[in-house]
Design an enzyme around this catalytic site. Structure first.
Site, short mmCIF file in Angstrom:
data_model
loop_
_atom_site.label_atom_id
_atom_site.label_comp_id
_atom_site.label_asym_id
_atom_site.label_seq_id
_atom_site.Cartn_x
_atom_site.Cartn_y
_atom_site.Cartn_z
N SER A 150 0.83 -1.19 0.00
CA SER A 150 0.00 0.00 0.00
C SER A 150 0.88 1.26 0.00
CB SER A 150 -0.97 -0.04 1.18
OG SER A 150 -1.98 0.93 1.06
N ASP A 246 -9.98 -3.82 -5.51
CA ASP A 246 -9.25 -2.71 -4.89
C ASP A 246 -9.22 -1.56 -5.87
OD1 ASP A 246 -7.36 -0.98 -3.76
OD2 ASP A 246 -5.86 -2.52 -3.40
N HIS A 276 -7.80 -5.12 -0.62
CA HIS A 276 -6.72 -4.34 -0.04
C HIS A 276 -6.51 -4.78 1.42
CE1 HIS A 276 -4.12 -0.80 -0.53
NE2 HIS A 276 -4.29 -0.63 0.76
#
Length: 314
Positions: A150, A246, A276
């Site tokens: 991320s 996502d 995610h």
């Protein structure tokens, strides 16, 4: 645009993971105060923490003036940047993830505790990533690998683009896990998966704003949005992994395509039906376990100089 049918895309074990996560970290958490967001996130991470595999140890120490956690190994070093939207997370949030990377690969792992927003807006985290990576390269065993999930994937890519060209610092490879790389937020997966479980497009916009202190969007800046770079040559071999469900999914695919077009060995993988944050599901969701095995196999192969190769497809 019609929303995907997540009841069919996402399997039962993943739904169980989503519900367990949302019980600890409700979907509206991004609307709360920063202090509350961090407290809730920390509690969730403690709930998912799996401890260390047998024989794995760690010590906290700074590199380049940046707090880090070192998991000693041999054969090379993985510099790991944690996720959390540049707002939450730290050495604690991905402690067991890093310990398991160390156990699966045998490599030394160093987790970087970069400064967070909003107290430290961009480019503070980027500067910490650069300082820590340079110091780790000077003190730890080569080859050096960069990895992150991320927001951490953003930092890994930005760091490689800033200092990892032409073999600088001996960076031998990079693994980006559902990274946010600054793709077009008005197209593709940002719209298709705008209401995805675990991360929505509104969440992405919130975290982007907070990185620059709610000031106007900055001009194109690869240290903020790696996809805004104009030069993708001479970068380390890269595996970019997306979760299918996502809004950030297209960023990994686009990034790998840019690197490939520039002559850099790169591969994009979209993990079907995953969401995610699925690293926390690696022990309970078979799809997440398979992806985590892909990550550790790839890091091992990169350290040996054998990636890209067939091991990524197993």
């Amino acid at each position: 645009m019609d929303s995907p049918d997540y009841t069919t895309l996402i399997d039962a074990p993943t739904w169980d993971f989503i519900r367990r996560t949302e019980a600890a970290y409700p979907p509206d958490t991004a609307t709360l105060s920063i202090a509350d967001q961090r407290a809730i996130y920390d509690a969730m991470c403690r709930a998912f923490h799996r401890g260390y595999p047998p024989g794995i140890t760690a010590e906290d120490r700074p590199f380049g003036g940046v707090p880090c956690r070192l998991y000693p190994g041999q054969g090379g070093t993985v510099v790991y940047f944690h996720g959390g939207g540049f707002v939450v997370g730290g050495l604690h949030s991905h402690d067991d993830v890093c310990a398991e990377i160390r156990a699966a690969t045998g490599l030394t792992v160093v987790s970087v505790d970069y400064r967070l927003c909003p107290e430290h807006p961009h480019p503070a985290a980027f500067h910490d990533a650069l300082a820590a990576t340079r110091a780790i390269a000077a003190e730890c065993a080569a080859p050096l690998l960069l990895a992150g999930d991320s927001a951490g994937g953003t930092l890994a890519a930005a760091t490689a683009q800033a200092i990892g060209r032409k073999g600088a610092l001996g960076i031998a490879g990079m693994v980006l896990i559902y990274p946010g790389l600054g793709g077009n937020r008005d197209a593709g997966s940002y719209l298709t998966h705008a209401q995805a479980p675990m991360l929505t497009r509104d969440d992405v916009l919130f975290y982007a704003r907070i990185r620059h202190g709610d000031a106007p969007e900055p001009p194109p800046d690869p240290s903020f949005a790696p996809l805004s770079d104009s030069d993708f040559t001479n970068l380390p071999p890269t595996l970019a992994i997306a979760a299918e469900c996502d809004p950030l999914a297209d960023d990994a695919t686009t990034y790998a395509a840019r690197l490939t077009a520039a002559g850099t060995p790169a591969r994009a993988v979209t993990e079907p039906g995953l969401v995610h944050g699925y690293l926390r599901a690696r022990a309970t969701v078979p799809r997440a376990a398979a992806s985590f095995a892909r990550i550790t196999r790839t890091l091992s192969a990169m350290a040996k100089g054998t990636w890209p190769g067939s091991e990524d497809h197993r």
